[in-house]
Design a protein around this motif. Sequence first.
Motif, PDB file in Angstrom:
ATOM      1  N   ASN A 102      -8.863  15.338   6.074  1.00 16.40           N
ATOM      2  CA  ASN A 102      -9.194  14.867   7.406  1.00 16.40           C
ATOM      3  C   ASN A 102      -7.969  14.173   7.990  1.00 16.40           C
ATOM      4  OD1 ASN A 102      -9.999  12.429   9.134  1.00 16.40           O
ATOM      5  ND2 ASN A 102     -11.837  13.723   9.202  1.00 16.40           N
ATOM      6  N   LEU A 103      -7.631  14.488   9.238  1.00 15.75           N
ATOM      7  CA  LEU A 103      -6.423  13.949   9.857  1.00 15.75           C
ATOM      8  C   LEU A 103      -6.446  12.420   9.955  1.00 15.75           C
ATOM      9  CD1 LEU A 103      -3.698  14.656  11.089  1.00 15.75           C
ATOM     10  CD2 LEU A 103      -4.837  14.944  13.295  1.00 15.75           C
ATOM     11  N   ASN A 104      -7.596  11.822  10.226  1.00 15.52           N
ATOM     12  CA  ASN A 104      -7.684  10.354  10.301  1.00 15.52           C
ATOM     13  C   ASN A 104      -7.388   9.714   8.949  1.00 15.52           C
ATOM     14  OD1 ASN A 104      -8.319  10.352  13.035  1.00 15.52           O
ATOM     15  ND2 ASN A 104     -10.508  10.506  12.641  1.00 15.52           N
ATOM     16  N   GLU A 105      -7.928  10.308   7.879  1.00 11.27           N
ATOM     17  CA  GLU A 105      -7.643   9.785   6.534  1.00 11.27           C
ATOM     18  C   GLU A 105      -6.170   9.945   6.194  1.00 11.27           C
ATOM     19  OE1 GLU A 105     -10.806  10.574   3.435  1.00 11.27           O
ATOM     20  OE2 GLU A 105     -11.349  12.022   5.010  1.00 11.27           O
ATOM     21  N   LEU A 106      -5.603  11.090   6.565  1.00  6.68           N
ATOM     22  CA  LEU A 106      -4.196  11.332   6.300  1.00  6.68           C
ATOM     23  C   LEU A 106      -3.332  10.322   7.052  1.00  6.68           C
ATOM     24  CD1 LEU A 106      -1.894  13.018   5.093  1.00  6.68           C
ATOM     25  CD2 LEU A 106      -1.967  14.356   7.202  1.00  6.68           C
ATOM     26  N   ASN A 107      -3.667  10.048   8.302  1.00  2.00           N
ATOM     27  CA  ASN A 107      -2.884   9.076   9.079  1.00  2.00           C
ATOM     28  C   ASN A 107      -2.880   7.700   8.421  1.00  2.00           C
ATOM     29  OD1 ASN A 107      -1.899  10.783  11.079  1.00  2.00           O
ATOM     30  ND2 ASN A 107      -3.744  10.577  12.316  1.00  2.00           N
ATOM     31  N   LYS A 108      -3.979   7.313   7.803  1.00  2.00           N
ATOM     32  CA  LYS A 108      -4.047   6.036   7.071  1.00  2.00           C
ATOM     33  C   LYS A 108      -3.092   6.083   5.872  1.00  2.00           C
ATOM     34  CE  LYS A 108      -5.691   2.093   5.482  1.00  2.00           C
ATOM     35  NZ  LYS A 108      -4.536   1.282   5.150  1.00  2.00           N
ATOM     36  N   LEU A 109      -3.105   7.191   5.141  1.00  2.00           N
ATOM     37  CA  LEU A 109      -2.177   7.344   4.013  1.00  2.00           C
ATOM     38  C   LEU A 109      -0.725   7.296   4.494  1.00  2.00           C
ATOM     39  CD1 LEU A 109      -3.719  10.184   1.821  1.00  2.00           C
ATOM     40  CD2 LEU A 109      -3.370   7.813   1.164  1.00  2.00           C
ATOM     41  N   ILE A 110      -0.458   7.956   5.592  1.00  2.00           N
ATOM     42  CA  ILE A 110       0.894   7.961   6.154  1.00  2.00           C
ATOM     43  C   ILE A 110       1.339   6.541   6.493  1.00  2.00           C
ATOM     44  CG2 ILE A 110       2.227   8.615   8.211  1.00  2.00           C
ATOM     45  CD1 ILE A 110       0.795  11.341   8.089  1.00  2.00           C
ATOM     46  N   GLN A 111       0.463   5.771   7.129  1.00  2.00           N
ATOM     47  CA  GLN A 111       0.792   4.375   7.459  1.00  2.00           C
ATOM     48  C   GLN A 111       1.138   3.593   6.192  1.00  2.00           C
ATOM     49  OE1 GLN A 111      -2.724   3.023   9.599  1.00  2.00           O
ATOM     50  NE2 GLN A 111      -1.455   2.670  11.415  1.00  2.00           N
ATOM     51  N   ASP A 112       0.305   3.744   5.164  1.00  2.00           N
ATOM     52  CA  ASP A 112       0.549   3.032   3.900  1.00  2.00           C
ATOM     53  C   ASP A 112       1.884   3.447   3.286  1.00  2.00           C
ATOM     54  OD1 ASP A 112      -1.903   1.826   4.273  1.00  2.00           O
ATOM     55  OD2 ASP A 112      -2.951   3.065   2.779  1.00  2.00           O
ATOM     56  N   LEU A 113       2.147   4.742   3.242  1.00  2.00           N
ATOM     57  CA  LEU A 113       3.386   5.242   2.644  1.00  2.00           C
ATOM     58  C   LEU A 113       4.610   4.820   3.455  1.00  2.00           C
ATOM     59  CD1 LEU A 113       2.172   8.788   1.569  1.00  2.00           C
ATOM     60  CD2 LEU A 113       2.777   6.891   0.043  1.00  2.00           C
ATOM     61  N   GLU A 114       4.468   4.747   4.765  1.00  2.00           N
ATOM     62  CA  GLU A 114       5.566   4.266   5.616  1.00  2.00           C
ATOM     63  C   GLU A 114       5.854   2.786   5.348  1.00  2.00           C
ATOM     64  OE1 GLU A 114       6.472   5.957   9.916  1.00  2.00           O
ATOM     65  OE2 GLU A 114       4.334   5.558   9.671  1.00  2.00           O
ATOM     66  N   SER A 115       4.803   1.992   5.262  1.00  2.00           N
ATOM     67  CA  SER A 115       4.988   0.553   5.036  1.00  2.00           C
ATOM     68  C   SER A 115       5.573   0.280   3.654  1.00  2.00           C
ATOM     69  CB  SER A 115       3.684  -0.208   5.239  1.00  2.00           C
ATOM     70  OG  SER A 115       2.753   0.118   4.245  1.00  2.00           O
ATOM     71  N   GLU A 116       5.302   1.185   2.693  1.00  2.00           N
ATOM     72  CA  GLU A 116       5.873   1.063   1.347  1.00  2.00           C
ATOM     73  C   GLU A 116       7.280   1.663   1.278  1.00  2.00           C
ATOM     74  OE1 GLU A 116       3.072   3.017  -1.233  1.00  2.00           O
ATOM     75  OE2 GLU A 116       1.423   1.723  -0.571  1.00  2.00           O
ATOM     76  N   LYS A 117       7.775   2.151   2.422  1.00  2.00           N
ATOM     77  CA  LYS A 117       9.101   2.779   2.513  1.00  2.00           C
ATOM     78  C   LYS A 117       9.244   3.963   1.565  1.00  2.00           C
ATOM     79  CE  LYS A 117      11.610  -0.719   4.827  1.00  2.00           C
ATOM     80  NZ  LYS A 117      11.304  -0.393   6.169  1.00  2.00           N
ATOM     81  N   LYS A 118       8.159   4.723   1.422  1.00  2.00           N
ATOM     82  CA  LYS A 118       8.202   5.947   0.623  1.00  2.00           C
ATOM     83  C   LYS A 118       8.411   7.174   1.504  1.00  2.00           C
ATOM     84  CE  LYS A 118       5.483   4.287  -3.244  1.00  2.00           C
ATOM     85  NZ  LYS A 118       4.295   4.496  -4.080  1.00  2.00           N
ATOM     86  N   ILE A 119       7.964   7.095   2.754  1.00  4.66           N
ATOM     87  CA  ILE A 119       8.187   8.176   3.708  1.00  4.66           C
ATOM     88  C   ILE A 119       8.670   7.577   5.022  1.00  4.66           C
ATOM     89  CG2 ILE A 119       6.445   9.660   2.639  1.00  4.66           C
ATOM     90  CD1 ILE A 119       4.652   9.117   5.086  1.00  4.66           C
ATOM     91  N   MET A 120       9.255   8.433   5.863  1.00  2.67           N
ATOM     92  CA  MET A 120       9.727   7.976   7.171  1.00  2.67           C
ATOM     93  C   MET A 120       9.506   9.069   8.202  1.00  2.67           C
ATOM     94  SD  MET A 120      13.774   8.082   6.565  1.00  2.67           S
ATOM     95  CE  MET A 120      14.681   9.598   6.746  1.00  2.67           C
ATOM     96  N   ARG A 121       9.449   8.643   9.444  1.00  2.00           N
ATOM     97  CA  ARG A 121       9.255   9.567  10.564  1.00  2.00           C
ATOM     98  C   ARG A 121      10.610  10.076  11.020  1.00  2.00           C
ATOM     99  NH1 ARG A 121       5.154   9.793  15.057  1.00  2.00           N
ATOM    100  NH2 ARG A 121       4.054   8.204  13.861  1.00  2.00           N
ATOM    101  N   GLU A 122      10.667  11.393  11.308  1.00  2.00           N
ATOM    102  CA  GLU A 122      11.873  12.026  11.851  1.00  2.00           C
ATOM    103  C   GLU A 122      11.522  12.708  13.154  1.00  2.00           C
ATOM    104  OE1 GLU A 122      13.698  14.851   9.305  1.00  2.00           O
ATOM    105  OE2 GLU A 122      13.640  13.562   7.563  1.00  2.00           O
ATOM    106  N   ASN A 123      12.406  12.673  14.121  1.00  2.00           N
ATOM    107  CA  ASN A 123      12.229  13.394  15.396  1.00  2.00           C
ATOM    108  C   ASN A 123      10.860  13.187  16.022  1.00  2.00           C
ATOM    109  OD1 ASN A 123      14.779  14.420  15.128  1.00  2.00           O
ATOM    110  ND2 ASN A 123      14.112  16.381  14.338  1.00  2.00           N
ATOM    111  N   SER A 124      10.209  12.110  15.759  1.00  2.00           N
ATOM    112  CA  SER A 124       8.903  11.719  16.294  1.00  2.00           C
ATOM    113  C   SER A 124       7.741  12.613  15.882  1.00  2.00           C
ATOM    114  CB  SER A 124       8.927  11.578  17.827  1.00  2.00           C
ATOM    115  OG  SER A 124       8.948  12.837  18.448  1.00  2.00           O
ATOM    116  N   ASP A 125       7.997  13.800  15.351  1.00  2.00           N
ATOM    117  CA  ASP A 125       6.914  14.716  14.985  1.00  2.00           C
ATOM    118  C   ASP A 125       6.763  14.905  13.475  1.00  2.00           C
ATOM    119  OD1 ASP A 125       6.409  15.196  17.639  1.00  2.00           O
ATOM    120  OD2 ASP A 125       7.446  17.108  17.700  1.00  2.00           O
ATOM    121  N   TYR A 126       7.818  14.694  12.726  1.00  2.00           N
ATOM    122  CA  TYR A 126       7.857  15.032  11.314  1.00  2.00           C
ATOM    123  C   TYR A 126       7.942  13.791  10.429  1.00  2.00           C
ATOM    124  CZ  TYR A 126       8.998  19.752  12.891  1.00  2.00           C
ATOM    125  OH  TYR A 126       8.980  20.969  13.475  1.00  2.00           O
ATOM    126  N   TYR A 127       7.467  13.959   9.199  1.00  2.00           N
ATOM    127  CA  TYR A 127       7.635  12.927   8.174  1.00  2.00           C
ATOM    128  C   TYR A 127       8.405  13.545   7.017  1.00  2.00           C
ATOM    129  CZ  TYR A 127       4.449   9.853  10.576  1.00  2.00           C
ATOM    130  OH  TYR A 127       3.861   9.026  11.509  1.00  2.00           O
TER     131      TYR A 127
END
Length: 165
Positions: free
Chosen positions: A136-161
């Motif tokens: 589910n996209l909403n659940e994924l967005n929560k995971l993305i937020q967590d992973l971003e705050s943990e500095k495990k992933i980052m946003r590129e070109n505003s569309d990609y991680y």
Amino acid sequence: INRPAEGIELAKILEGTNNFCNNHKGKIWLEIMLVQGINDNIDEIKKVAKFVNSLKINKVQINTVVRPPNEIYAKPLSNDYLENILSLFKHETEIIAPFNKVADYNKAEDKSELVLEMLMRRPCRPNEMADSLGMNLNELNKLIQDLESEKKIMRENSDYYSIYH
């Protein structure tokens, strides 16, 4: 699309492509890359299809932007748009751009790990990750937020991680 060298002439490319297709004895698959706002005008695509339909080839593959482009303006076409142009081609034609569902999110113990594994292969958009993981996209967005705050992933070109580097 990729800034051809000065002096390249479309007529010579078309002639060379036609000659190659007429003389090659093996199978030929032709990939057509389409970019939103660059070469997605339906009248132009019909011209491309007319030329492609005259070639002796086995398959046409339709592609669009799937990796982070060098230019921020290079955007993908929707799957619906790509589906609509398939009928313009007389050869076997397939869309090769979209992800296929490859994992079952519901069976995974560590859902964050699935996201990280996917991003280790290549940068992705959230909707691609959700589709590919069956998530589910909403659940994924929560995971993305967590992973971003943990500095495990980052946003590129505003569309990609991508994986944090």
